[in-house]
Motif scaffolding. Sequence first.
Motif, mmCIF file in Angstrom:
data_model
loop_
_atom_site.group_PDB
_atom_site.id
_atom_site.type_symbol
_atom_site.label_atom_id
_atom_site.label_comp_id
_atom_site.label_asym_id
_atom_site.label_seq_id
_atom_site.Cartn_x
_atom_site.Cartn_y
_atom_site.Cartn_z
ATOM 1 N N GLY A 160 41.547 35.320 37.279
ATOM 2 C CA GLY A 160 40.344 34.761 37.868
ATOM 3 C C GLY A 160 40.201 33.283 37.542
ATOM 4 N N THR A 212 37.380 30.232 38.364
ATOM 5 C CA THR A 212 36.048 29.992 38.903
ATOM 6 C C THR A 212 35.522 28.658 38.403
ATOM 7 O OG1 THR A 212 35.659 32.385 38.767
ATOM 8 C CG2 THR A 212 33.761 30.988 39.259
ATOM 9 N N TYR A 215 32.087 26.424 37.850
ATOM 10 C CA TYR A 215 30.629 26.529 37.722
ATOM 11 C C TYR A 215 30.048 25.150 37.395
ATOM 12 C CZ TYR A 215 30.402 31.642 37.659
ATOM 13 O OH TYR A 215 30.447 32.957 37.996
ATOM 14 N N CYS A 233 28.036 29.093 41.146
ATOM 15 C CA CYS A 233 29.468 29.190 41.416
ATOM 16 C C CYS A 233 29.825 28.217 42.542
ATOM 17 C CB CYS A 233 29.837 30.626 41.799
ATOM 18 S SG CYS A 233 31.606 30.837 42.151
ATOM 19 N N TRP A 269 33.175 27.305 43.306
ATOM 20 C CA TRP A 269 34.401 27.795 43.957
ATOM 21 C C TRP A 269 34.976 28.914 43.107
ATOM 22 C CZ3 TRP A 269 39.457 28.543 42.619
ATOM 23 C CH2 TRP A 269 40.341 28.826 43.667
ATOM 24 N N SER A 270 35.646 29.856 43.772
ATOM 25 C CA SER A 270 36.261 30.965 43.046
ATOM 26 C C SER A 270 37.353 31.569 43.907
ATOM 27 C CB SER A 270 35.217 32.024 42.677
ATOM 28 O OG SER A 270 35.840 33.146 42.095
ATOM 29 N N ASP A 308 37.889 34.654 43.627
ATOM 30 C CA ASP A 308 37.378 36.038 43.743
ATOM 31 C C ASP A 308 38.260 37.050 43.033
ATOM 32 O OD1 ASP A 308 35.241 35.173 45.280
ATOM 33 O OD2 ASP A 308 36.390 35.291 47.122
ATOM 34 N N ASN A 317 35.748 37.974 39.204
ATOM 35 C CA ASN A 317 34.637 37.079 38.896
ATOM 36 C C ASN A 317 33.374 37.855 38.535
ATOM 37 O OD1 ASN A 317 33.285 34.604 38.665
ATOM 38 N ND2 ASN A 317 32.559 34.703 40.768
#
Length: 680
Positions: free
Chosen positions: A320, A322, A324, A330, A332-333, A335, A338
Amino acid sequence: MKLILLLLLFACTIQAGHAQASLANSITFGVHSKTAPLEWRSNGVDQGFNIELMNRIGQLSGARILIRRKTFQQLLTDVHSPESDIDVVAIVSPVSIDRQLSQSDPIYATHAKAYTLQGKAFINSWHDLAGKRVAIKKGAFVDVYLSDQEQKFERVDVDLYETGFQLLIKGDVDVVLAENFVARRLLPFYPSIRSSSDPLIYGAFNFVTNGKNAPLMAQINDALRQLKLSGEYDTLVNEWFGTGREKVDLTSTQHRMLWLATLVSIISALGTILTVYISRSLRKRTQSLKVELNQRLQVESQILKLSQQFQSVLNGIPHGVTLYNRECECLWSNDKNNQLLQSPDFYFNHGQTFQLKTTLTEVLNTQKSLTADMSYHTQFWQLQIHPIDMDQAVILLEEATEQHALRQANNESSRLASLGELSAGVAHEINNPTGLIIHSIAFLNHAMNDLKPAAQCYLQQNPFWSVAGLEPKHAISELEMSCSTIDDAANRISRIVNDLKCYARPNITSEYQVFKLNEVVMVSLRLTANQLKLFRLECHLQEPAPELLGDAQQLQQVLINLIQNACHASKPTSDIHSSLITIGTSTLANSACLTITDTGTGMDRATLKRITEPFFTTRRSCGGTGLGLSVCSRIIKEHHGEMQISSQLGVGTQIKLIFPLASTSIEDSKQKIESDSRYN
């Protein structure tokens, strides 16, 4: 003295009469707005289009205009009350709806439209307001218009349009429906708000009053019409709004238009020359721009391709990733897992629950990266938080369940290796004195057999003879029992030593041979027949028998130990309901299975976790050493096997041993030899 008092009283009466006459000839104009150019105050003087228009109406009507400021809600209340001190109020009315008050001819046109925050979608019609929170000024012409209309939005009443703008900035409403002139004054003070629609409601300013002042409204209308016919109304409009119907002198206008046309012609000729020059310059500039545009398109294409590749790499990462910000939003991630960051079951290995907001703020404040081992149910994770700047951080989440298991296995192997070395040393040290004890006890047993006749003979010569204070026959019996006890204890010590040696002894895989698993079962059953006769036994052996590569005697030792444990956990009875022990063999894919099941007492979770630990036993009081299953576990691992144990208290236990078939083991060994030879 009385004459003076009468004169004063007469003067007061005359003044009161003048005051009443003055009030009778005055019109009180209620004002609530601070919106230029309608009503506003400069240096303490009331000004504005409505105020100046009302003063001209007062001059034509022969009445004095009094200005009185109140809140909008107070003016609405007063204008409906016959007892109010307010005579006239200027209010906007929708063009299609008349107020229930006496009102004048239209004074000036206006409209209302939607206002939203910058960046929000444009409002094209009333349908776009459906489901939104809309601020509406209570009592305003928008409120009057909507009183009989179907509303598909959530209405939020406010006292002022400015209150609506403040709620819009706070996010408490989505749209404000505001009158045009008021909004134009407020927008410079609220730069984040913009006009987001065409006019939704059209209205006009009117003077309104209550029913008792209907004659007064007739006078106002007459004066208003005179001002429009005389052109003074247009002058006021042009003065305050910059437009209006002004009176035009046609002759002077023609002269002005001639000079203006001449000037325009000269400017047009100059413009034509300038246009030709600019056109040539623009053609050259256009060509250079095309070249630059092509170059930029190529660069953008390369950047887009690189961005897509980078995005594919990030999305393909199994861990993962991510991004922040400080507000825990959030950005961007990819996914990947997360959701764990928000789960209450996600906690540090030392037991503290993970709080994303708290941990993220701490990392951003200290600007130091954080790496921690985390747990989620039965899984283990590694968490990394790295600050990018003062307000953003990237969080990496990697599953480490397999690494955790490998670390535990390594620790257990190290511990068992140390224990094996210790066991070998202890076994060697104990073995020598144990051998001496067993040898001495054997000698004492032989001596006792020879001393019995001598003791009988001596007892006849000396009837009062005793041994250690006991009657000779009793004493010899006690000596024989003591010798037997010492012999049993020494043999037990010898068995423990042998188990320790077996536990610590390394396996020599080069001596492994192919054997049939069913033969191991049959030999083990014959060796444990004396114990199994007290229980019901069922055997389910697959034919043809599975073949394994290994040491048959070692696997017999494993199976004998498991059969003995099943017997110890079961209760023997003499009827058909005695405990059942089931042994079976089978094959699955490239593996052979050996299953031992009993209906005994079973084990709890705590016992299951420690069952293969050296020296752990639940039968310490019955002589158990705790080495049986430890040795079995080592033997099974050396044969590349796996032991699966399932147990339930009061139900029983099932142990399944899974080994690779001989054909698979031989093939793996050949591949390993070929790989080693190529490497060498």
